[in-house]
Design a protein around this motif. Sequence first.
Motif, PDB file in Angstrom:
ATOM      1  N   PHE A 192      -6.943   7.376   5.078  1.00  0.00           N
ATOM      2  CA  PHE A 192      -6.257   6.088   5.047  1.00  0.00           C
ATOM      3  C   PHE A 192      -6.756   5.289   6.250  1.00  0.00           C
ATOM      4  N   PRO A 193      -6.938   3.962   6.081  1.00  0.00           N
ATOM      5  CA  PRO A 193      -7.448   3.190   7.234  1.00  0.00           C
ATOM      6  C   PRO A 193      -6.450   3.158   8.393  1.00  0.00           C
ATOM      7  N   LYS A 194      -6.979   2.908   9.594  1.00  0.00           N
ATOM      8  CA  LYS A 194      -6.097   2.751  10.760  1.00  0.00           C
ATOM      9  C   LYS A 194      -5.288   1.476  10.560  1.00  0.00           C
ATOM     10  N   ILE A 195      -4.002   1.576  10.822  1.00  0.00           N
ATOM     11  CA  ILE A 195      -3.112   0.419  10.636  1.00  0.00           C
ATOM     12  C   ILE A 195      -2.680  -0.087  12.014  1.00  0.00           C
ATOM     13  N   ASN A 196      -2.666  -1.395  12.173  1.00  0.00           N
ATOM     14  CA  ASN A 196      -2.121  -1.969  13.403  1.00  0.00           C
ATOM     15  C   ASN A 196      -0.604  -2.114  13.194  1.00  0.00           C
ATOM     16  N   PHE A 197       0.124  -1.065  13.624  1.00  0.00           N
ATOM     17  CA  PHE A 197       1.561  -1.042  13.339  1.00  0.00           C
ATOM     18  C   PHE A 197       2.336  -2.096  14.128  1.00  0.00           C
ATOM     19  N   THR A 198       1.690  -2.753  15.107  1.00  0.00           N
ATOM     20  CA  THR A 198       2.413  -3.816  15.822  1.00  0.00           C
ATOM     21  C   THR A 198       2.642  -5.017  14.892  1.00  0.00           C
ATOM     22  N   GLN A 199       1.867  -5.073  13.793  1.00  0.00           N
ATOM     23  CA  GLN A 199       2.042  -6.185  12.830  1.00  0.00           C
ATOM     24  C   GLN A 199       3.150  -5.908  11.814  1.00  0.00           C
ATOM     25  N   LEU A 257       0.874  -1.173   0.000  1.00  0.00           N
ATOM     26  CA  LEU A 257       0.000   0.000   0.000  1.00  0.00           C
ATOM     27  C   LEU A 257       0.911   1.224   0.000  1.00  0.00           C
ATOM     28  N   ILE A 258       0.741   2.089  -0.976  1.00  0.00           N
ATOM     29  CA  ILE A 258       1.537   3.320  -1.006  1.00  0.00           C
ATOM     30  C   ILE A 258       0.592   4.504  -0.894  1.00  0.00           C
ATOM     31  N   SER A 259       0.884   5.377   0.085  1.00  0.00           N
ATOM     32  CA  SER A 259      -0.013   6.496   0.340  1.00  0.00           C
ATOM     33  C   SER A 259       0.729   7.629   1.033  1.00  0.00           C
ATOM     34  N   VAL A 267      -6.063  -3.674   3.023  1.00  0.00           N
ATOM     35  CA  VAL A 267      -5.217  -3.487   4.209  1.00  0.00           C
ATOM     36  C   VAL A 267      -4.887  -4.826   4.893  1.00  0.00           C
ATOM     37  N   GLU A 268      -5.831  -5.754   4.876  1.00  0.00           N
ATOM     38  CA  GLU A 268      -5.596  -7.058   5.523  1.00  0.00           C
ATOM     39  C   GLU A 268      -4.584  -7.897   4.745  1.00  0.00           C
ATOM     40  N   SER A 269      -4.537  -7.722   3.439  1.00  0.00           N
ATOM     41  CA  SER A 269      -3.636  -8.522   2.591  1.00  0.00           C
ATOM     42  C   SER A 269      -2.260  -7.889   2.435  1.00  0.00           C
ATOM     43  N   ALA A 270      -2.110  -6.654   2.886  1.00  0.00           N
ATOM     44  CA  ALA A 270      -0.851  -5.930   2.631  1.00  0.00           C
ATOM     45  C   ALA A 270       0.337  -6.621   3.287  1.00  0.00           C
TER      46      ALA A 270
END
Length: 174
Positions: free
Chosen positions: A136-143, A4-6, A114-117
């Motif tokens: 942009f959707p919220k990202i779980n950066f712990t992943q 994902l590029i944003s 976002v789930e497949s990124a």
Amino acid sequence: MITLISAMGQNNEIGVDNKLLWDLPTDMKHFRTRTQKKTVVMGRKTFESIGMALPNRKNIILTRDKNYDISNFKNTFLAHSVQEILDMHEKEIQKNPEYEIMIIGGSTIYESFVESATNLSLTFVDANFLEADSFFPKINFTQFTEILCTNIKKDKKNIFDMKICEFKKIENIA
Ligand SMILES: NC(=O)c1ccc[n+]([C@@H]2O[C@H](COP(=O)([O-])OP(=O)(O)OC[C@H]3O[C@@H](n4cnc5c(N)ncnc54)[C@H](OP(=O)(O)O)[C@@H]3O)[C@@H](O)[C@H]2O)c1
């Protein structure tokens, strides 16, 4: 790789009225370099906002409209579902494990992938934009783990500070 590029503001703002919120040549250059010779996937609204097919890239436009007319655009193809893109990616990585597909927006498309990124290439613009209507959707950066981050100071042409970062999903680190 599904990247994902944003570019987003402090509150994940990415656009208003089907346009970008800023003119940041340094980020544009990063976008151009990072997507060069790759397959880019975008929503129909983002495609119309850009108004052209991106040169030196394979352009895939997501639309539910089976009759959407792209006959005037070179190197441009239609897809009608997220699964179609995921299947294509799966097929390509069998042939080339380094194959990278770039998801370039907008909001609904980021949300869908976002789930497949496996990777994120994000520009954090150091400002907020109250007028924004796309996010942009919220990202779980712990992943994700940060691979590289570059701080860029504002200058005459780029009126906001920004930080350009590459992240990789933790399960995808060898
Ligand atoms: N800052 C950044 O990095 C950045 C990057 C890109 C875009 N943007 C901004 O984002 C905004 C546009 O985002 P948006 O969310 O409004 O529009 P969008 O995601 O670009 O496009 C939405 C359209 O994509 C199609 N679509 C979405 N999900 C689909 C699916 N599952 N299957 C088939 N087709 C699907 C539909 O087209 P049809 O209606 O034709 O069926 C839908 O109307 C603009 O303001 C743009 O400037 C910002």
